[in-house]
Design a protein around this motif. Structure first.
Motif, short mmCIF file in Angstrom:
data_model
loop_
_atom_site.label_atom_id
_atom_site.label_comp_id
_atom_site.label_asym_id
_atom_site.label_seq_id
_atom_site.Cartn_x
_atom_site.Cartn_y
_atom_site.Cartn_z
N GLU A 128 74.99 3.26 53.18
CA GLU A 128 76.13 2.71 52.44
C GLU A 128 75.62 1.89 51.25
N LYS A 129 74.53 1.15 51.43
CA LYS A 129 73.97 0.34 50.34
C LYS A 129 73.54 1.21 49.16
N VAL A 130 73.02 2.41 49.46
CA VAL A 130 72.55 3.27 48.37
C VAL A 130 73.59 4.32 47.97
N GLY A 131 74.83 4.15 48.45
CA GLY A 131 75.92 5.02 48.03
C GLY A 131 75.93 6.40 48.65
N LEU A 132 75.40 6.52 49.87
CA LEU A 132 75.32 7.84 50.52
C LEU A 132 76.06 7.88 51.86
N LYS A 133 76.96 6.97 52.07
CA LYS A 133 77.68 6.92 53.35
C LYS A 133 78.38 8.25 53.64
N ASP A 134 78.98 8.86 52.62
CA ASP A 134 79.73 10.10 52.81
C ASP A 134 78.83 11.31 53.05
N ALA A 152 65.56 8.57 50.59
CA ALA A 152 64.17 8.15 50.80
C ALA A 152 64.02 6.64 50.65
N ILE A 153 64.76 6.07 49.70
CA ILE A 153 64.73 4.61 49.52
C ILE A 153 65.33 3.91 50.73
N ALA A 154 66.46 4.42 51.22
CA ALA A 154 67.09 3.83 52.40
C ALA A 154 66.13 3.85 53.59
N ARG A 155 65.42 4.96 53.77
CA ARG A 155 64.43 5.07 54.84
C ARG A 155 63.31 4.04 54.65
N ALA A 156 62.85 3.90 53.41
CA ALA A 156 61.70 3.03 53.13
C ALA A 156 62.01 1.55 53.37
N VAL A 157 63.27 1.15 53.13
CA VAL A 157 63.60 -0.28 53.22
C VAL A 157 64.36 -0.62 54.51
N GLU A 168 55.92 6.66 41.05
CA GLU A 168 56.75 7.50 40.18
C GLU A 168 58.08 7.87 40.86
N PRO A 169 58.86 6.88 41.31
CA PRO A 169 60.08 7.19 42.08
C PRO A 169 61.15 7.91 41.28
N THR A 170 61.07 7.88 39.95
CA THR A 170 62.07 8.56 39.12
C THR A 170 61.46 9.74 38.37
N GLY A 171 60.24 10.12 38.72
CA GLY A 171 59.51 11.13 37.96
C GLY A 171 60.16 12.49 37.90
N ASN A 172 60.91 12.87 38.94
CA ASN A 172 61.54 14.20 38.97
C ASN A 172 63.04 14.15 38.72
N LEU A 173 63.53 13.01 38.22
CA LEU A 173 64.97 12.82 38.06
C LEU A 173 65.36 12.76 36.59
N ASP A 174 66.62 13.10 36.31
CA ASP A 174 67.10 12.94 34.95
C ASP A 174 67.29 11.46 34.64
N GLU A 175 67.48 11.14 33.36
CA GLU A 175 67.50 9.75 32.93
C GLU A 175 68.58 8.92 33.63
N LYS A 176 69.79 9.47 33.73
CA LYS A 176 70.89 8.72 34.34
C LYS A 176 70.63 8.46 35.81
N THR A 177 70.17 9.48 36.54
CA THR A 177 69.88 9.32 37.97
C THR A 177 68.72 8.36 38.17
N ASN A 183 68.16 0.67 39.53
CA ASN A 183 69.16 -0.37 39.81
C ASN A 183 69.25 -0.66 41.30
N ILE A 184 69.18 0.39 42.13
CA ILE A 184 69.20 0.21 43.58
C ILE A 184 67.99 -0.61 44.03
N LEU A 185 66.81 -0.25 43.51
CA LEU A 185 65.58 -0.96 43.89
C LEU A 185 65.65 -2.43 43.49
N MET A 186 66.18 -2.71 42.31
CA MET A 186 66.26 -4.10 41.85
C MET A 186 67.29 -4.90 42.64
N GLU A 187 68.38 -4.24 43.06
CA GLU A 187 69.36 -4.92 43.89
C GLU A 187 68.78 -5.25 45.27
N LEU A 188 68.00 -4.33 45.81
CA LEU A 188 67.35 -4.58 47.10
C LEU A 188 66.33 -5.70 46.98
N ASN A 189 65.67 -5.78 45.85
CA ASN A 189 64.74 -6.88 45.60
C ASN A 189 65.46 -8.22 45.65
#
Length: 226
Positions: A128-134, A152-157, A168-177, A183-189
């Motif tokens: 739910e924190k990372v927006g994947l509840k559904d 993967a982030i939810a599992r890690a934290v 390189e957590p965003t290496g394979n993602l488009d700019e928006k994603t 933003n999720i990582l910084m909120e968890l921080n």
């Protein structure tokens, strides 16, 4: 202090030459710090991250994690530290496609010995924190690239580690994603006071961190500090 590095060297010997990856590195990383590591491909950024995790040994020097030299600990204690106090996110998510999203996320807690019902409840909470509840009960093979990385982030934290090591957590993602992931990582921080040590090629992402270090020919150069 989260990490203290004292005179850390790392060399790799090939048939042709001896390559210096880390050259007498000395610095500290505070608890709750946001640290980005920049460097060209092949500069040793990933190797450095692996030494922080105790997955690779320095050639000399010591790396203290919460005051303990992680490389001299028994393997059982190192595994315990990595499971309980370190989280890992890579460029590739390393999720198991035959399991659901929530099952993948819960595995970290199950490995640590948590009861299945409790582990699944915690996994739902973090999804739910990372927006994947559904998407919790969907097979991860049906998720998009960005959704898989959020899982993967939810599992890690999941177990609220002291540090998240991200390669390189965003290496394979488009700019928006990629921006959503950061933003999720910084909120968890902020929420968990969890340090983030992130290897990246992306200078725009790097400069959102508290501190930026660039690795060049085995040495770190301060590019930004708070």
């Amino acid at each position: 202090m989260l990490y203290t590095l004292n005179n850390v060297c790392k060399t790799i010997t090939t048939l042709q030459e001896e390559i210096c990856i880390l050259d007498n590195v000395n610095f500290s990383i505070e608890e709750g710090e946001l640290l980005a590591i920049l460097g060209s491909s092949g500069s040793g950024k990933s190797t450095f991250l692996h030494t922080l995790a105790g997955l690779d040994n320095p050639s000399s020097g010591e790396i203290l994690f919460l005051g303990k030299n992680i490389h001299t600990l028994p393997e059982k204690e190192k595994n315990h530290i990595r499971n309980k106090q370190m989280g890992f996110v890579f460029q590739f998510h390393h999720l198991l496609p035959e399991f659901t999203t929530v099952e993948n996320v819960a595995m970290q807690a199950l490995i640590s010995g948590m009861h299945k019902k409790e582990a699944l409840a915690l996994a739902y909470e973090f999804l739910e924190k990372v927006g994947l509840k559904d998407r919790a009960n969907h097979l991860v093979s049906t998720l998009s690239g960005g959704e898989k990385q959020r899982a993967a982030i939810a599992r890690a934290v999941l177990l609220s580690p002291k540090v998240l090591l991200a390669d390189e957590p965003t290496g394979n993602l488009d700019e928006k994603t990629g921006e959503q992931i950061i933003n999720i990582l910084m909120e968890l921080n902020k929420e968990k006071k969890m340090a983030l040590i992130m290897v990246t090629h992306n200078t725009e992402i790097a400069y959102q961190m508290h501190r930026v270090l660039e690795l060049k020919v085995g040495k770190f150069y301060e590019q930004k500090t708070y």
